[in-house]
Design a protein around this motif. Structure first.
Motif, PDB file in Angstrom:
ATOM      1  N   LEU A   1       5.911   9.735   3.954  1.00 12.45           N
ATOM      2  CA  LEU A   1       5.859   9.473   2.992  1.00 12.45           C
ATOM      3  C   LEU A   1       4.475  11.184   2.833  1.00 12.45           C
ATOM      4  O   LEU A   1       3.393  10.606   1.658  1.00 12.45           O
ATOM      5  CB  LEU A   1       4.549   8.805   2.715  1.00 12.45           C
ATOM      6  CG  LEU A   1       5.907   6.721   3.209  1.00 12.45           C
ATOM      7  CD1 LEU A   1       4.344   5.158   2.974  1.00 12.45           C
ATOM      8  CD2 LEU A   1       6.737   6.792   1.947  1.00 12.45           C
ATOM      9  N   LYS A   2       4.597  11.896   3.523  1.00 14.62           N
ATOM     10  CA  LYS A   2       3.545  12.956   3.099  1.00 14.62           C
ATOM     11  C   LYS A   2       3.771  13.574   1.701  1.00 14.62           C
ATOM     12  O   LYS A   2       2.734  14.235   1.618  1.00 14.62           O
ATOM     13  CB  LYS A   2       3.802  13.833   4.443  1.00 14.62           C
ATOM     14  CG  LYS A   2       2.226  14.903   4.409  1.00 14.62           C
ATOM     15  CD  LYS A   2       2.717  15.952   5.400  1.00 14.62           C
ATOM     16  CE  LYS A   2       1.896  17.079   5.398  1.00 14.62           C
ATOM     17  NZ  LYS A   2       1.579  18.015   6.991  1.00 14.62           N
TER      18      LYS A   2
ATOM     19  N   LEU B   1      -2.005  11.790   9.622  1.00 17.88           N
ATOM     20  CA  LEU B   1      -1.332  11.214  10.466  1.00 17.88           C
ATOM     21  C   LEU B   1      -0.344  10.062   9.432  1.00 17.88           C
ATOM     22  O   LEU B   1       0.762   9.715  10.144  1.00 17.88           O
ATOM     23  CB  LEU B   1      -1.838  11.832  11.156  1.00 17.88           C
ATOM     24  CG  LEU B   1      -0.821  10.863  12.400  1.00 17.88           C
ATOM     25  CD1 LEU B   1      -0.273  11.714  13.013  1.00 17.88           C
ATOM     26  CD2 LEU B   1      -2.271  10.482  14.041  1.00 17.88           C
ATOM     27  N   LEU B   2      -0.790   9.166   9.494  1.00 11.15           N
ATOM     28  CA  LEU B   2       0.122   8.175   9.078  1.00 11.15           C
ATOM     29  C   LEU B   2       1.172   8.242   8.046  1.00 11.15           C
ATOM     30  O   LEU B   2       1.892   7.600   8.439  1.00 11.15           O
ATOM     31  CB  LEU B   2      -1.146   6.987   8.119  1.00 11.15           C
ATOM     32  CG  LEU B   2      -0.654   5.575   7.930  1.00 11.15           C
ATOM     33  CD1 LEU B   2       0.178   5.156   8.578  1.00 11.15           C
ATOM     34  CD2 LEU B   2      -1.437   5.082   6.857  1.00 11.15           C
ATOM     35  N   LEU B   3       0.549   8.754   6.977  1.00 10.41           N
ATOM     36  CA  LEU B   3       1.694   8.680   5.737  1.00 10.41           C
ATOM     37  C   LEU B   3       2.819   9.889   6.259  1.00 10.41           C
ATOM     38  O   LEU B   3       4.283  10.240   6.365  1.00 10.41           O
ATOM     39  CB  LEU B   3       1.494  10.038   4.807  1.00 10.41           C
ATOM     40  CG  LEU B   3       0.115   9.246   4.299  1.00 10.41           C
ATOM     41  CD1 LEU B   3      -0.209  10.048   2.524  1.00 10.41           C
ATOM     42  CD2 LEU B   3       0.692   8.049   3.001  1.00 10.41           C
ATOM     43  N   GLU B   4       2.452  11.333   7.144  1.00 13.63           N
ATOM     44  CA  GLU B   4       3.278  11.898   8.034  1.00 13.63           C
ATOM     45  C   GLU B   4       4.225  10.654   8.619  1.00 13.63           C
ATOM     46  O   GLU B   4       5.860  11.235   8.601  1.00 13.63           O
ATOM     47  CB  GLU B   4       2.752  13.362   8.907  1.00 13.63           C
ATOM     48  CG  GLU B   4       3.564  14.456   9.349  1.00 13.63           C
ATOM     49  CD  GLU B   4       3.276  15.041  10.514  1.00 13.63           C
ATOM     50  OE1 GLU B   4       4.070  15.124  11.269  1.00 13.63           O
ATOM     51  OE2 GLU B   4       1.985  15.165   9.581  1.00 13.63           O
TER      52      GLU B   4
ATOM     53  N   ILE C   1      -4.376   7.432  15.047  1.00 11.97           N
ATOM     54  CA  ILE C   1      -4.612   7.580  14.124  1.00 11.97           C
ATOM     55  C   ILE C   1      -6.353   6.308  13.870  1.00 11.97           C
ATOM     56  O   ILE C   1      -7.963   7.120  13.181  1.00 11.97           O
ATOM     57  CB  ILE C   1      -4.139   6.650  12.793  1.00 11.97           C
ATOM     58  CG1 ILE C   1      -2.478   7.721  12.863  1.00 11.97           C
ATOM     59  CG2 ILE C   1      -4.804   5.624  11.732  1.00 11.97           C
ATOM     60  CD1 ILE C   1      -2.113   6.525  12.475  1.00 11.97           C
ATOM     61  N   ALA C   2      -6.868   5.498  14.571  1.00 14.48           N
ATOM     62  CA  ALA C   2      -7.533   4.031  15.007  1.00 14.48           C
ATOM     63  C   ALA C   2      -8.603   4.842  15.635  1.00 14.48           C
ATOM     64  O   ALA C   2      -9.582   5.094  14.746  1.00 14.48           O
ATOM     65  CB  ALA C   2      -7.599   3.309  15.617  1.00 14.48           C
ATOM     66  N   SER C   3      -8.413   6.126  16.735  1.00 21.30           N
ATOM     67  CA  SER C   3      -9.317   6.958  17.162  1.00 21.30           C
ATOM     68  C   SER C   3     -10.134   7.813  15.855  1.00 21.30           C
ATOM     69  O   SER C   3     -11.030   8.541  15.667  1.00 21.30           O
ATOM     70  CB  SER C   3      -9.234   8.251  18.200  1.00 21.30           C
ATOM     71  OG  SER C   3      -9.887   8.500  18.681  1.00 21.30           O
TER      72      SER C   3
END
Length: 462
Positions: free
Chosen positions: A225-226, A218-221, A425-427
């Motif tokens: 940067l996926k 999810l972060l990279l998307e 993301i943290a969850s």
């Protein structure tokens, strides 16, 4: 009061070991207990015990992005072989090294340096190879190998292996040492119940890895940067003015791939902020000296005891209660603290989830992060991701022993996403941690059951 034991010359096991440490009373007591319990040598319960190949048999240049996974010492830091940072070799090389192949259900233990952690080869792949400095225990039908994994990692298994280790600078064990380990063979009911706990723990670990992987994806998307893969150039040029500005003249620092990822983020209109903007305070841990290390006491948390998933007790060193009390106010991490490694393996970030008792080493920084500016779990994931890794690699490149200076740490560029995305993301990261916690509890329960079976009887263990 001095503690000592007297051993007859005829009992020195063929005079193979004359060091007093080997005959410590507590070790002799464990052997006596297991002998009374009719424990069997490990070699009688396994198909075979095999040492890994000669050190130069498989080299780094043989690594491939896919193929047959190669288990290295660093992959045995858990009761299950780690599979989140594997390297692979060609199937042809694997077949050439067929003697050193292992399969799901086999066990592996490190031969040198960090020892006494037996790991289970998982079902992630149908075939694996082991590297040098590892010993494999081949599965048999004479004992449940999930149960064997737990016994060998219990007090009665690990203590025997610690006893067997030799060498002052870099402790080591041999295949004969492993073959001779005494194993308490519990009844089939206990073995089955322990095995069930291992299976449940493995499922929780898989859930944990999956959730963490979802958070990374999810972060990279969201950062665009996926599918990004840095292009490392063989030749490139840099301006002299840039070298003077960076105070660096080593070629690695100017590798275009490092700047490429930052440019990619800017192209995707991602805001970047230096880490210093979010730091309220920063403090380095302490090095009390190896002369203060103990076999038991309060944990001394070194870089090797920290991963992006949390704390590990592999090759754990301890400090006395007295020294711990002297240091705890300043050097004990608190729940919610942000830990960041700066030496040896720099750039590992972790948010402390529960209050722990222990002292952090000088290779670890303790940061207080402003929660109003950024989500700490999101920040840790950013640093552990390719975004942080490449910046750390650039800062620390060219060194034999890696060091990441606090000034460099503060300059680390952090991509900023909307708070709602940060929280999502943290969850996922927090759910991942909860699954790992459940897995650890299940494995500890299994170990305690085995120990109770030896100490108080098998009925009590059930």
């Amino acid at each position: 009061m001095a503690i000592f034991s007297i051993v007859k010359l005829s009992e020195l096991e063929g005079a193979k070991r004359l060091d007093a440490e080997y005959y410590k009373p507590e070790y002799l007591e464990i052997i006596d207990i297991l002998t009374i319990k009719k424990a069997k040598p490990l070699i009688k319960l396994a198909t075979d015990v095999i040492c890994g190949p000669f050190g130069s048999s498989i080299l780094e240049r043989d690594y491939r992005p896919e193929g047959v996974p190669l288990i290295r010492v660093s992959d045995t830091a858990d009761l299950f072989i780690k599979d989140d940072d594997l390297v692979f070799i060609d199937d042809s090389l694997s077949e050439k090294m067929k003697r050193y192949q292992v399969f799901p259900g086999d066990l592996v233990v490190s031969q040198r340096g960090t020892i006494a952690m037996f790991s289970l080869v998982t079902r992630k792949f149908s075939k694996w190879n082991i590297s040098a400095n590892l010993i494999s225990i081949k599965k048999s039908n004479k004992i449940n190998f999930n149960y064997l994994l737990i016994f060998l990692n219990s007090f009665y298994g690990a203590s025997q292996l610690f006893r067997k280790q030799s060498g002052e600078v870099q402790p080591k064990i041999t295949t004969d040492d492993v073959k001779q380990l005494l194993v308490f063979v519990a009844n089939s009911d206990i073995q089955e119940k322990v095995s069930d706990l291992v299976e449940l723990a493995y499922k929780e670990k898989e859930i944990s890895y999956s959730l963490y992987s979802q958070a990374e994806s999810l972060l990279l998307e969201e950062l665009g940067l996926k599918d990004f893969k840095p292009k490392y150039e063989k030749t490139y040029t840099a301006k002299l003015s840039d070298a003077f500005s960076a105070h660096r003249i080593d070629a690695e620092y100017f590798q275009p791939a490092y700047e490429e990822i930052i440019e990619k983020l800017r192209e995707n209109n991602i805001e970047l902020q230096p880490l210093r903007k979010f730091i309220l305070s920063i403090q380095k841990g302490i090095e009390p000296g190896s002369e203060n290390y103990r076999d038991e006491g309060k944990p001394f948390i070194r870089v090797s005891n920290l991963s992006k998933y949390g704390f590990t007790d592999r090759d754990q060193k301890y400090l006395s209660e007295e020294l711990y009390q002297q240091l705890r106010e300043t050097y004990e991490p608190k729940q919610g603290d942000f830990l960041l490694t700066k030496d040896a393996t720099p750039g590992i970030a972790y948010v402390v989830k529960e209050q722990i008792e222990g002292i952090i080493s000088s290779g670890i920084l303790r940061l207080q992060i402003n929660d109003n500016e950024i989500n700490k779990e999101y920040l840790a994931l950013c640093i552990n991701s390719i975004v942080g890794k490449m910046q750390v690699e650039r800062d620390c490149g060219g060194s034999v022993i890696l060091h990441w200076k606090p000034e460099q740490v503060k300059r680390l560029q952090i991509p900023i996403l909307p708070l709602s995305i940060q929280q999502e993301i943290a969850s996922l990261v927090q759910q991942s941690h909860e699954a790992r916690r459940k897995a650890k509890e299940l494995l500890e329960l299994a170990k305690r059951a085995v120990e109770i079976a030896i100490e108080e009887g098998e009925e009590k263990a059930i």
